[in-house]
Enzyme design. Structure first.
Site, PDB file in Angstrom:
ATOM      1  N   GLN A 222     -36.789  25.241  -9.135  1.00 29.73           N
ATOM      2  CA  GLN A 222     -35.570  25.966  -9.087  1.00 29.73           C
ATOM      3  C   GLN A 222     -35.170  26.495  -7.312  1.00 29.73           C
ATOM      4  O   GLN A 222     -33.745  26.362  -7.115  1.00 29.73           O
ATOM      5  CB  GLN A 222     -34.893  26.178 -10.286  1.00 29.73           C
ATOM      6  CG  GLN A 222     -34.904  25.113 -11.142  1.00 29.73           C
ATOM      7  CD  GLN A 222     -34.050  26.057 -12.735  1.00 29.73           C
ATOM      8  OE1 GLN A 222     -34.508  26.339 -13.801  1.00 29.73           O
ATOM      9  NE2 GLN A 222     -32.415  27.657 -12.194  1.00 29.73           N
ATOM     10  N   ARG A 372     -29.561  29.830 -19.266  1.00 19.67           N
ATOM     11  CA  ARG A 372     -28.079  29.135 -18.191  1.00 19.67           C
ATOM     12  C   ARG A 372     -27.389  31.012 -18.973  1.00 19.67           C
ATOM     13  O   ARG A 372     -26.314  30.707 -19.324  1.00 19.67           O
ATOM     14  CB  ARG A 372     -27.646  28.256 -19.596  1.00 19.67           C
ATOM     15  CG  ARG A 372     -26.351  28.152 -18.619  1.00 19.67           C
ATOM     16  CD  ARG A 372     -25.905  26.297 -19.456  1.00 19.67           C
ATOM     17  NE  ARG A 372     -25.675  25.852 -18.406  1.00 19.67           N
ATOM     18  CZ  ARG A 372     -24.434  24.373 -18.626  1.00 19.67           C
ATOM     19  NH1 ARG A 372     -24.785  24.359 -19.804  1.00 19.67           N
ATOM     20  NH2 ARG A 372     -24.267  23.568 -17.484  1.00 19.67           N
ATOM     21  N   CYS A 373     -27.996  31.733 -17.756  1.00 19.02           N
ATOM     22  CA  CYS A 373     -27.819  33.297 -17.899  1.00 19.02           C
ATOM     23  C   CYS A 373     -27.859  34.103 -17.049  1.00 19.02           C
ATOM     24  O   CYS A 373     -28.732  33.718 -16.287  1.00 19.02           O
ATOM     25  CB  CYS A 373     -28.287  34.224 -19.178  1.00 19.02           C
ATOM     26  SG  CYS A 373     -27.833  35.010 -18.662  1.00 19.02           S
ATOM     27  N   GLU A 742     -22.775  28.741 -15.834  1.00 22.73           N
ATOM     28  CA  GLU A 742     -22.644  29.735 -17.183  1.00 22.73           C
ATOM     29  C   GLU A 742     -22.106  30.174 -17.948  1.00 22.73           C
ATOM     30  O   GLU A 742     -22.835  30.700 -19.356  1.00 22.73           O
ATOM     31  CB  GLU A 742     -24.171  30.469 -17.016  1.00 22.73           C
ATOM     32  CG  GLU A 742     -25.470  29.983 -16.047  1.00 22.73           C
ATOM     33  CD  GLU A 742     -26.665  30.875 -14.912  1.00 22.73           C
ATOM     34  OE1 GLU A 742     -27.172  31.204 -15.072  1.00 22.73           O
ATOM     35  OE2 GLU A 742     -25.079  31.675 -13.990  1.00 22.73           O
TER      36      GLU A 742
HETATM   37  N1  MCN Z   1     -17.759  23.700  -9.280  1.00 18.93           N
HETATM   38  C1  MCN Z   1     -16.754  23.935  -8.962  1.00 18.93           C
HETATM   39  N2  MCN Z   1     -15.809  24.509  -8.244  1.00 18.93           N
HETATM   40  C2  MCN Z   1     -16.095  25.894  -8.806  1.00 18.93           C
HETATM   41  C3  MCN Z   1     -17.383  26.215  -8.869  1.00 18.93           C
HETATM   42  C4  MCN Z   1     -18.628  25.440  -9.332  1.00 18.93           C
HETATM   43  O1  MCN Z   1     -16.936  22.398  -8.992  1.00 18.93           O
HETATM   44  N3  MCN Z   1     -15.646  27.090  -9.169  1.00 18.93           N
HETATM   45  C5  MCN Z   1     -18.752  23.046  -9.581  1.00 18.93           C
HETATM   46  C6  MCN Z   1     -20.159  23.035  -8.288  1.00 18.93           C
HETATM   47  O2  MCN Z   1     -19.864  22.675  -7.002  1.00 18.93           O
HETATM   48  C7  MCN Z   1     -21.806  22.709  -9.151  1.00 18.93           C
HETATM   49  C8  MCN Z   1     -21.600  22.695 -10.953  1.00 18.93           C
HETATM   50  O3  MCN Z   1     -20.522  23.537 -10.592  1.00 18.93           O
HETATM   51  O4  MCN Z   1     -21.429  21.312  -9.174  1.00 18.93           O
HETATM   52  C9  MCN Z   1     -21.862  24.352 -10.449  1.00 18.93           C
HETATM   53  O5  MCN Z   1     -21.477  24.806  -9.454  1.00 18.93           O
HETATM   54  P1  MCN Z   1     -22.060  26.551 -10.291  1.00 18.93           P
HETATM   55  O6  MCN Z   1     -21.774  27.209 -11.155  1.00 18.93           O
HETATM   56  O7  MCN Z   1     -22.327  27.033  -8.132  1.00 18.93           O
HETATM   57  O8  MCN Z   1     -23.684  26.660 -10.227  1.00 18.93           O
HETATM   58  P2  MCN Z   1     -25.116  26.015 -10.003  1.00 18.93           P
HETATM   59  O9  MCN Z   1     -24.856  24.829  -9.301  1.00 18.93           O
HETATM   60  O10 MCN Z   1     -25.934  27.148  -8.954  1.00 18.93           O
HETATM   61  O11 MCN Z   1     -26.299  26.268 -10.897  1.00 18.93           O
HETATM   62  C10 MCN Z   1     -26.668  26.453 -11.631  1.00 18.93           C
HETATM   63  C11 MCN Z   1     -26.080  26.366 -13.021  1.00 18.93           C
HETATM   64  C12 MCN Z   1     -27.396  27.480 -14.068  1.00 18.93           C
HETATM   65  S1  MCN Z   1     -27.632  29.128 -13.225  1.00 18.93           S
HETATM   66  C13 MCN Z   1     -27.927  27.294 -14.984  1.00 18.93           C
HETATM   67  S2  MCN Z   1     -28.841  28.126 -16.108  1.00 18.93           S
HETATM   68  C14 MCN Z   1     -27.731  25.538 -15.436  1.00 18.93           C
HETATM   69  C15 MCN Z   1     -25.912  25.141 -14.811  1.00 18.93           C
HETATM   70  O12 MCN Z   1     -26.004  25.397 -13.881  1.00 18.93           O
HETATM   71  N4  MCN Z   1     -28.305  24.792 -15.159  1.00 18.93           N
HETATM   72  C16 MCN Z   1     -28.020  23.636 -15.631  1.00 18.93           C
HETATM   73  N5  MCN Z   1     -25.443  24.362 -15.161  1.00 18.93           N
HETATM   74  C17 MCN Z   1     -26.530  22.912 -15.656  1.00 18.93           C
HETATM   75  N6  MCN Z   1     -26.097  21.452 -15.140  1.00 18.93           N
HETATM   76  C18 MCN Z   1     -27.088  20.671 -15.905  1.00 18.93           C
HETATM   77  N7  MCN Z   1     -26.235  19.515 -16.556  1.00 18.93           N
HETATM   78  N8  MCN Z   1     -28.193  21.075 -16.001  1.00 18.93           N
HETATM   79  C19 MCN Z   1     -28.955  22.643 -15.447  1.00 18.93           C
HETATM   80  O13 MCN Z   1     -30.514  22.544 -15.799  1.00 18.93           O
HETATM   81 CU1  CUM Z   2     -30.467  32.341 -16.184  1.00 18.48          CU
HETATM   82  S1  CUM Z   2     -30.552  29.946 -16.041  1.00 18.48           S
HETATM   83 MO1  CUM Z   2     -30.133  29.445 -14.887  1.00 18.48          MO
HETATM   84  O1  CUM Z   2     -29.817  31.774 -14.214  1.00 18.48           O
HETATM   85  O2  CUM Z   2     -30.835  28.601 -14.079  1.00 18.48           O
END
Ligand code: MCN
Ligand code: CUM
Length: 788
Positions: A222, A372-373, A742
């Site tokens: 990641q 996922r936290c 998360e």
């Molecule tokens: N998004 C959006 N509008 C927002 C916030 C987010 O449209 N206001 C969309 C983003 O553009 C992105 C998705 O939602 O496409 C997730 O965005 P974000 O909250 O920024 O999280 P990350 O992209 O950084 O993803 C990490 C987060 C984590 S930490 C875990 S753990 C997790 C999760 O995402 N692991 C996943 N969701 C997952 N989903 C899938 N399918 N697989 C994982 O491993």
């Molecule tokens: Cu702590 S699970 Mo996500 O942060 O990759």
């Protein structure tokens, strides 16, 4: 929010289809295991049957005689290069392969290299290891007792199993507030060890080119850039320099935090490739993944809440024992050994709070990472939401009224919490009201009262959580010293199409789509004309990766900032083309037009072409920008979840009848993707609430080491999720967006646990630890005189 762009352009707020799905649903993704290189060797790993044992002897004779086996690698072999230990992300140390002893069941003991995956497995089975069992410490409480066997004998001065003590908040003020409190409640809460169990296990191919000393590693990670730096720092002494290391993180089948750490298998594969000069592939099997990769949770919590008789909360006090297994390999920002656990005051306006955490070593695999936290936020939310419910019930108040009385009010934002966080924005009552309306809260309470008279068990549980995501402001957040900023680099081609590269890495979240939407929003170039790339350290700008829902808050912000830099240059080019001053132009997504003369305009595509064919004298050609974004604060998404359960008195089975989730992540980029994130997240919150747990027997044997008894929910068990949204933009994010990946996993378990206790409170039940299995509930019913 009404979208500013047309659906064809596909900026923010449009549910455009995911660009990555055509390859995924056709089976055309490229995962690590899809990569095949000429002359590739395969690795399999011998693992320990004991949780704690001295290694007396490793005999490779039979293994080496197995057809196809090329080599057997032991800790002794790696020790020659000082590669038998490696640092963890928390600056502890972890064995790559052991020299003296093993510390948990399923730990790597030796590695077998062979010409096929099958030969490697045969060779693995033929390695003979003699062990001498040592006393095992499974319970972290016993680990800290005087006289407990000291596990980390490799640390010269270590005389116990205590890793660190960490505390936060004002102890004196908290103790004083407790002493003055009219009511207090206290509860022990155990949040068990669980595993992310992503569809794809961990894997890598290390390919070392002896001619130009370049190492390429395809790897399920990641955080590819951070991994490259760590490799360079750890293996610099054997000739691996950072410019000669390329990490490629291809398609990833789920990360969920489990693909943040560096596992021994990766390092062994790299060492094997450097030694043999051949590409080496390592792919974990399902049971290795479940038994040996880093775990989440394992927090033994004692929480106390203080308040007034009218239901006003005043203070929170928490003591926690964290079981980290044999090494602290958590993936926390280095300043915070207990992650962001001190978000534990949640959505409530408390006067004082104090939290203490002690880390302990046990004979278990590394714990304390993900699921996922955003770094221990689930533990924090579960604690405060359970405690709020206990207090409400204790006072005879409706849990919804009780929450509303204590919520931080919209006008209090930005809000400084008792534990020092500055919450950016929120409207907690707004989300709870919507959830109550959607589920029909008042009618459900009436139904519950009727059912209770008839002796039926029905419960309603609320969780009004606050998340904290988007690490981070770099003055507080780093991993191994690497500051937690993130990046975006944009190049607009002459014909108006674009490529954008990021320091993050999608594992299923849909970044190829949503990042393109951010550019579409800011530049008016259709999302379909924008190629998004991540995960190749030779091409992408440096960033800290995707975890802790930080991609949108950090790299998404970088995308907006880089786009705005491009817009600034585009304005100058448009002014040159239209022969007006830059200030005389007005921007709307996709074009600049002359103020007062809207039919005189240049589209972004016209401007892009001019940037390469007709740019003003004295200006550099091209249309590119890069941003390394250091957020001024974290983002604080929130939500209110309400769950209705029915409990079968005969079997103790908990049936989730309804579950309404109202989320607020500020402005949304793609509503469909956000809903997908919520659905998946709720399922990953439901799982540990009712099903998932990894435990160990007294000898350290893992219980739940395969899917036969580690119960991952299927579509059959999973409830039908009902979702809703409120929108409270983040005031400091350039797009007003907060992370969301998360939220649902963090918020859901407490709603379910609260519903179960709500159904049983009148019987005298005050708390049930997750997972709330039928056996646990049945026993509670029997103990409280209810049987059928
Ligand atoms: N998004 C959006 N509008 C927002 C916030 C987010 O449209 N206001 C969309 C983003 O553009 C992105 C998705 O939602 O496409 C997730 O965005 P974000 O909250 O920024 O999280 P990350 O992209 O950084 O993803 C990490 C987060 C984590 S930490 C875990 S753990 C997790 C999760 O995402 N692991 C996943 N969701 C997952 N989903 C899938 N399918 N697989 C994982 O491993
Ligand atoms: Cu702590 S699970 Mo996500 O942060 O990759």
């Amino acid at each position: 929010m009404t979208p500013r762009t047309s659906f064809e352009v596909g900026g923010m707020g449009h549910s455009i289809k995911r660009k990555e799905d055509p390859r995924f649903i056709r089976g055309k993704g490229t995962y690590v295991d899809d990569v095949v290189l000429p002359g590739m060797l395969y690795l399999d790993i011998v693992r320990s049957p004991y949780a704690h044992a001295k290694i007396v002897k490793i005999d490779s004779t039979k293994a080496l005689a197995t057809p196809g086996v090329v080599a057997v690698i032991t800790g002794q072999d790696l020790a020659k290069y000082n590669l038998h230990w490696m640092p963890t992300l928390m600056s502890d140390t972890q064995m790559v392969l052991p020299v003296e002893k093993v510390m948990y069941q399923a730990q790597e003991v030796a590695a077998v290299l062979a010409t096929s995956r099958y030969a490697a497995a045969d060779g693995m089975a033929a390695v003979e290891v003699a062990y001498e069992p040592l006393p095992v410490v499974v319970d972290p409480r016993k680990a800290l007792e005087p006289g407990a066997p000291v596990l980390r004998t490799d640390k010269k001065d270590k005389k116990d199993n205590h890793i660190w003590h960490w505390e936060w908040g004002d102890r004196a003020a908290t103790d004083r507030t407790f002493a003055e409190a009219e009511v207090t409640v206290k509860q022990d809460i155990y949040i068990p060890r669980i595993h992310v169990a992503s569809i794809e296990t961990c894997a890598c191919i290390a390919s070392f080119d002896k001619v130009d000393s370049k190492l390429t590693v395809w790897m399920t990670t990641q955080a590819p850039h951070a991994i490259r730096t760590v490799f360079a720092l750890v293996a610099g002494h054997v000739g691996l320099a950072e410019h000669k290391i390329r990490i490629i993180s291809p398609d990833i089948g789920g990360g969920f935090g489990g693909k943040v750490p560096v596992y021994p298998g990766y390092v062994i594969a790299v060492a094997a490739s450097v030694l043999t000069g051949k590409p080496v592939k390592w792919v974990e099997d399902r049971m290795e993944n479940l038994q040996a990769d880093s775990f989440a949770r394992d927090y033994h919590i004692t929480a106390e809440l203080a308040g007034k008789k009218d239901g006003t909360l005043t203070a929170l006090r928490i003591k926690t024992l964290a079981d980290h297994g044999y090494t602290d390999a958590a993936a926390n920002p280095s300043k915070f050994p207990a992650g962001l656990f001190h978000i534990c005051t949640g959505s409530y306006d408390l006067k004082a709070a104090h939290v203490e955490v002690d880390g302990a070593y046990t004979n278990k695999p590394p714990g304390g990472i993900a699921y996922r936290c955003s770094f221990r936020v689930t533990e924090a939310v579960h604690t405060i939401e359970r405690m709020a419910d206990i207090m409400a019930h204790q006072l005879g108040m409706d849990p919804a009224d009780f929450r509303k009385k204590n919520f931080i009010k919209p006008e209090q934002f930005p809000y400084k919490s008792a534990l020092g966080w500055e919450y950016d924005s929120g409207n907690y009552a707004g989300a709870l009201d919507l959830a109550m309306e959607k589920i029909g809260y008042a009618a459900l309470r009436r139904e519950q009262a009727d059912k209770r008279r008839r002796g039926e068990l029905m419960g309603i549980g609320i969780s009004s959580f606050t998340e904290i995501v988007g690490a981070g402001p770099s003055k507080h957040f780093d991993i191994l010293g690497l500051k937690m900023f993130d990046s975006c680099e944009i190049r607009i081609h002459p014909t108006g199409k674009a490529i954008a590269r990021f320091g993050t890495k999608s594992q299923g979240q849909g970044h190829e789509t949503t990042y393109a939407q951010i550019l579409a929003e800011e530049l008016g170039i259709p999302a379909s004309d924008i190629q998004v790339e991540e995960g190749d350290t030779d091409t992408a700008p440096y960033g800290l990766g995707t975890y802790a829902s930080r991609s949108t808050p950090v790299a998404g912000a970088a995308a907006a900032v880089a786009s705005r830099k491009i817009q600034d240059k585009a304005r100058k080019i448009a002014a040159h083309l239209l022969e007006v001053a830059p200030d005389d132009l007005v921007w709307e997504p996709g074009k600049f037009s002359v103020k007062g003369a809207p039919d005189r305009f240049k589209t972004i595509q016209d401007i892009a072409f001019a940037a390469y064919t007709n740019h003003p004298q004295g200006m550099e050609a091209g249309l590119e920008a890069v941003s390394y974004y250091d957020p001024p604060n974290l983002t604080y998404p929130f939500g209110s979840y309400i769950c209705v359960v029915d409990i079968d008195k005969g079997t103790g089975e908990v049936k989730v009848r309804r579950f309404v989730a109202v989320d607020d992540c500020g402005n949304i980029i793609n509503p469909m993707i956000v809903d997908g994130q919520i659905h998946g997240g709720l399922t990953m919150g439901f799982a540990p609430a009712l099903l998932e747990e990894i435990s160990y027997d007294e000898s350290g044997n893992i219980q739940g080491g395969s899917f036969i008894d580690y119960l991952v929910p299927t579509a059959v068990e999973t409830p039908k999720w009902e979702t809703g949204k409120t929108c409270t933009p983040s005031p400091h994010h350039p797009l007003g967006a907060k992370g969301v990946g998360e939220s649902a996993t963090v918020g859901a378990p407490a709603a379910i646990a609260n519903a179960v206790v709500d159904a049983l409170w009148h019987l005298g039940v005050r708390h049930v630890d997750i997972p709330i299995t039928p056996a646990k509930v049945w026993k509670l019913l029997r103990d409280h005189g209810v049987s059928e």
